[in-house]
Design a protein around this motif. Structure first.
Motif, PDB file in Angstrom:
ATOM      1  N   ARG A 190       1.007  -1.498   0.224  1.00 28.91           N
ATOM      2  CA  ARG A 190       0.070  -0.167  -0.302  1.00 28.91           C
ATOM      3  C   ARG A 190       1.118   1.143   0.297  1.00 28.91           C
ATOM      4  N   LEU A 191       0.188   2.348  -0.402  1.00 28.14           N
ATOM      5  CA  LEU A 191       0.889   3.580  -1.111  1.00 28.14           C
ATOM      6  C   LEU A 191       1.500   4.273   1.048  1.00 28.14           C
ATOM      7  N   PRO A 192       2.936   4.183   1.057  1.00 26.40           N
ATOM      8  CA  PRO A 192       3.362   4.393   2.445  1.00 26.40           C
ATOM      9  C   PRO A 192       2.898   5.368   2.645  1.00 26.40           C
ATOM     10  N   ARG A 193       3.218   6.244   4.135  1.00 29.33           N
ATOM     11  CA  ARG A 193       2.962   7.717   4.664  1.00 29.33           C
ATOM     12  C   ARG A 193       3.818   8.611   4.338  1.00 29.33           C
ATOM     13  N   ALA A 194       4.833   7.912   3.792  1.00 32.06           N
ATOM     14  CA  ALA A 194       5.478   9.454   3.514  1.00 32.06           C
ATOM     15  C   ALA A 194       5.523   9.369   1.898  1.00 32.06           C
ATOM     16  N   TYR A 195       5.038   8.603   1.352  1.00 31.48           N
ATOM     17  CA  TYR A 195       4.856   8.693   0.229  1.00 31.48           C
ATOM     18  C   TYR A 195       3.919   9.479  -0.173  1.00 31.48           C
ATOM     19  N   ARG A 196       2.692   9.081   0.478  1.00 29.43           N
ATOM     20  CA  ARG A 196       1.674   9.491   0.370  1.00 29.43           C
ATOM     21  C   ARG A 196       1.000  11.066   0.739  1.00 29.43           C
ATOM     22  N   ARG A 197       2.233  11.580   2.190  1.00 29.95           N
ATOM     23  CA  ARG A 197       2.346  12.782   2.794  1.00 29.95           C
ATOM     24  C   ARG A 197       3.706  13.603   1.194  1.00 29.95           C
ATOM     25  N   PHE A 198       4.415  13.111   1.018  1.00 27.61           N
ATOM     26  CA  PHE A 198       4.977  13.944  -0.318  1.00 27.61           C
ATOM     27  C   PHE A 198       4.583  14.311  -1.536  1.00 27.61           C
ATOM     28  N   LEU A 199       3.035  13.251  -2.170  1.00 25.76           N
ATOM     29  CA  LEU A 199       2.348  13.872  -3.150  1.00 25.76           C
ATOM     30  C   LEU A 199       1.464  14.718  -2.460  1.00 25.76           C
ATOM     31  N   THR A 200       0.569  14.702  -1.100  1.00 28.91           N
ATOM     32  CA  THR A 200      -0.599  15.256  -0.911  1.00 28.91           C
ATOM     33  C   THR A 200       0.469  16.812  -1.184  1.00 28.91           C
ATOM     34  N   ASP A 287      -3.835   1.483  -4.052  1.00 30.25           N
ATOM     35  CA  ASP A 287      -3.731   2.821  -2.886  1.00 30.25           C
ATOM     36  C   ASP A 287      -3.850   4.034  -3.801  1.00 30.25           C
ATOM     37  N   LEU A 288      -2.786   3.847  -5.063  1.00 28.61           N
ATOM     38  CA  LEU A 288      -2.872   5.084  -5.250  1.00 28.61           C
ATOM     39  C   LEU A 288      -3.486   5.869  -6.505  1.00 28.61           C
ATOM     40  N   ARG A 289      -4.171   5.099  -7.425  1.00 31.05           N
ATOM     41  CA  ARG A 289      -5.613   4.783  -7.690  1.00 31.05           C
ATOM     42  C   ARG A 289      -6.895   6.052  -6.764  1.00 31.05           C
ATOM     43  N   ALA A 290      -6.983   5.363  -5.820  1.00 34.99           N
ATOM     44  CA  ALA A 290      -7.932   6.057  -4.809  1.00 34.99           C
ATOM     45  C   ALA A 290      -7.116   7.302  -3.822  1.00 34.99           C
ATOM     46  N   TRP A 291      -6.041   7.495  -3.697  1.00 37.12           N
ATOM     47  CA  TRP A 291      -5.994   8.636  -3.539  1.00 37.12           C
ATOM     48  C   TRP A 291      -5.999   9.555  -4.699  1.00 37.12           C
ATOM     49  N   ALA A 292      -5.255   8.856  -5.715  1.00 37.33           N
ATOM     50  CA  ALA A 292      -5.149   9.865  -7.317  1.00 37.33           C
ATOM     51  C   ALA A 292      -6.787  10.301  -7.172  1.00 37.33           C
ATOM     52  N   HIS A 293      -8.113  10.258  -7.410  1.00 45.49           N
ATOM     53  CA  HIS A 293      -8.985   9.747  -7.649  1.00 45.49           C
ATOM     54  C   HIS A 293      -9.614  11.238  -6.098  1.00 45.49           C
ATOM     55  N   ALA A 294      -9.294  11.171  -5.473  1.00 43.87           N
ATOM     56  CA  ALA A 294      -9.967  11.715  -3.866  1.00 43.87           C
ATOM     57  C   ALA A 294      -9.358  12.957  -4.448  1.00 43.87           C
ATOM     58  N   ALA A 295      -8.280  13.100  -4.957  1.00 42.56           N
ATOM     59  CA  ALA A 295      -6.877  14.068  -4.759  1.00 42.56           C
ATOM     60  C   ALA A 295      -7.476  14.935  -6.396  1.00 42.56           C
ATOM     61  N   GLY A 296      -8.433  14.469  -7.102  1.00 35.79           N
ATOM     62  CA  GLY A 296      -8.918  15.166  -7.910  1.00 35.79           C
ATOM     63  C   GLY A 296      -7.534  15.067  -9.088  1.00 35.79           C
ATOM     64  N   ARG A 297      -6.767  13.813  -9.092  1.00 34.84           N
ATOM     65  CA  ARG A 297      -5.128  13.597  -9.667  1.00 34.84           C
ATOM     66  C   ARG A 297      -5.087  13.211 -11.000  1.00 34.84           C
ATOM     67  N   PRO A 298      -4.632  13.268 -12.135  1.00 37.81           N
ATOM     68  CA  PRO A 298      -5.205  12.382 -13.383  1.00 37.81           C
ATOM     69  C   PRO A 298      -4.133  11.494 -12.882  1.00 37.81           C
ATOM     70  N   LEU A 299      -3.895  10.180 -13.263  1.00 36.26           N
ATOM     71  CA  LEU A 299      -2.736   9.561 -12.681  1.00 36.26           C
ATOM     72  C   LEU A 299      -2.854   7.921 -14.430  1.00 36.26           C
TER      73      LEU A 299
END
Length: 468
Positions: A190-200, A287-299
């Motif tokens: 799953r998306l590591p917390r550090a990656y999620r924070r960095f991308l966000t 996990d990355l798809r779900a994050w991108a969808h919630a953030a409204g970012r193209p994946l």
């Protein structure tokens, strides 16, 4: 390598010790981070352990390499203390402060680093490779490697439930070191917390993300929940069938590492092949798809069936990008393994083609691409000597054939070729060679993600890329 920026809590093995110093992913991460700061790789001086002790008799040399490999590996008693989240933080901490117009994630591939630099965005791997000391190991006994590593993998997974472990026993790619340490590729499920924070926090609003996935498969023995074991690797240049006990290629490999073919009795997988060690876990992608969808970012997602396919498609996109900026796109550099420098490539206006390793198969991919491309005025070749002998390796004549596609200039680096294949050169050697190329400034404006995706869709289909 000068990559000691962050560490986990007290008592835990530090990430700069956990992540194998000679792994491709570590080199590409360092090279990409430097390029985004406008720096080359002149300080990346890690030498392969396999290249040491070249003046000693072969039996003495093998024993010395094994001892050095054991000392450089993570001690077995520390494996349960490994913190994969700390490794993820260490990786994101490579990048300078500020905002980025996107990100590239996924399998380790030199073209991924070149793409990220052309886009002006960071690249992050989907996992990392580590070596765990195996003091009484044997390169010719894969069953013993599995028995030794199974409890280690169990402890590692218990401490890091968001990961999967793929153990790789490969005397073809690791040589004597396959008996000095067990190699484990740790992949995030799953998306590591550090990656999620960095991308966000670090990507500009609406910035896109691109994932690159190595789709190669290999026979894998399920050895426990989240834990798989494989003998050999597609990156070694041999087929899975070549690891059978009666294989002539295997016999030659084991002789080179001081092993005995009669001891070779690998555990046999009884199911269909699974993705090889450098694949991307489905859970991470979901996990990355779900994050991108919630953030409204193209994946965007790219699957490549072979490393050569992505190398060819990216080189074609790179050439078009250079020409759109008024440059000739007429000079090519063929890199190999850890001999890369994305900043010097951009600075010189070169078209980069990356070979995964010095295998006949990998080098043949470069030959086929050059044969089918519009001719280049110059082709410079940087073959990375692997530090060992193997029946799968390309000889110097094959590397010379790659360089011969240059109409006015064809060059195989002499230092890398001297003593090939048992010598070794550090990553900074690529920098030293590429610094001799003429400048082609100014650097083009960053490649746009929509243009990249369109270029990969147009040109990548012929190479077997799946672009979504």
């Amino acid at each position: 390598m000068q990559e000691h920026r962050a560490g986990p809590g007290s008592g835990d093995p530090a990430p700069n010790r956990i992540v194998a110093a000679d792994s491709t992913a570590r080199t590409l991460l360092a090279a990409c981070a430097r390029a985004l700061r406008g720096e080359d790789c002149a300080d990346l001086g890690q030498h392969s352990v396999l290249a040491r002790f070249r003046g000693a008799p072969e039996s003495v040399r093998r024993a010395a390499i094994a001892r050095a490999g054991t000392r450089a590996a993570v001690p077995a008693e520390r494996v349960g203390q490994l913190d994969a989240e700390a490794v993820a933080r260490w990786m994101t901490d490579h990048y300078r402060p500020g905002s980025f117009p996107g990100a590239v994630l996924g399998s380790p591939h030199g073209a991924a680093a070149h793409l990220a630099v052309a886009l002006g965005v960071p690249w992050l791997p989907a996992g990392f490779e580590m070596a765990v000391a195996w003091p009484d190991g044997a390169a010719d006994d894969p069953g013993a490697a599995l028995r030794y590593a199974r409890p280690l993998a169990t402890r590692l997974l218990a401490a890091n439930p968001g990961t999967a472990v793929r153990q790789v026993h490969d005397p073809v790619g690791r040589g004597v070191l396959a008996g000095a340490a067990v190699t484990m590729v740790v992949r995030w499920r799953r998306l590591p917390r550090a990656y999620r924070r960095f991308l966000t926090e670090r990507l500009a609003p609406g910035a896109p993300v691109l994932t690159l996935r190595d789709a190669r498969t290999w026979p894998v023995l399920p050895a426990g929940p989240g834990y798989g074991f494989q003998v050999g690797s597609p990156g070694g240049g041999l087929d899975a069938a070549d690891f059978a006990p009666d294989s002539a290629a295997l016999t030659e490999v084991l002789r080179c590492v001081g092993g005995d073919r009669r001891r070779w009795d690998p555990p046999q997988p009884d199911g269909p092949p699974d993705q090889a060690e450098h694949g991307v876990e489905p859970g991470l992608e979901a996990d990355l798809r779900a994050w991108a969808h919630a953030a409204g970012r193209p994946l965007h997602r790219v699957l490549f069936p072979r490393p050569e396919a992505l190398s060819a498609a990216v080189a074609d996109v790179y050439r078009a990008w250079l020409r759109s900026a008024g440059k000739t796109g007429d000079r090519c550099v063929v890199e190999c393994g850890r001999l890369v420098d994305p900043w010097q490539v951009v600075r010189s206006g070169l078209v980069p083609y990356w070979c995964e390793g010095a295998t006949q198969r990998s080098v043949a991919g470069a030959e086929w691409w050059l044969a089918g491309s519009e001719p280049f005025s110059s082709v410079d070749v940087l073959p990375e000597p692997p530090g060992l002998h193997s029946p799968a390796l390309a000889g110097l004549p094959q590397w010379l054939a790659v360089a011969s596609f240059g109409r006015r200039r064809s060059a195989v680096d002499r230092i890398a070729a001297r003593g090939y294949p048992v010598t070794s050169v550090p990553t900074r050697h690529a920098t030293e060679v590429l610094r001799g190329q003429p400048y082609d400034l100014p650097i083009p404006p960053p490649l746009r993600m929509p243009d990249l995706v369109a270029g990969l869709r147009t040109g990548g289909a012929a190479h077997g890329l799946l672009v979504g």
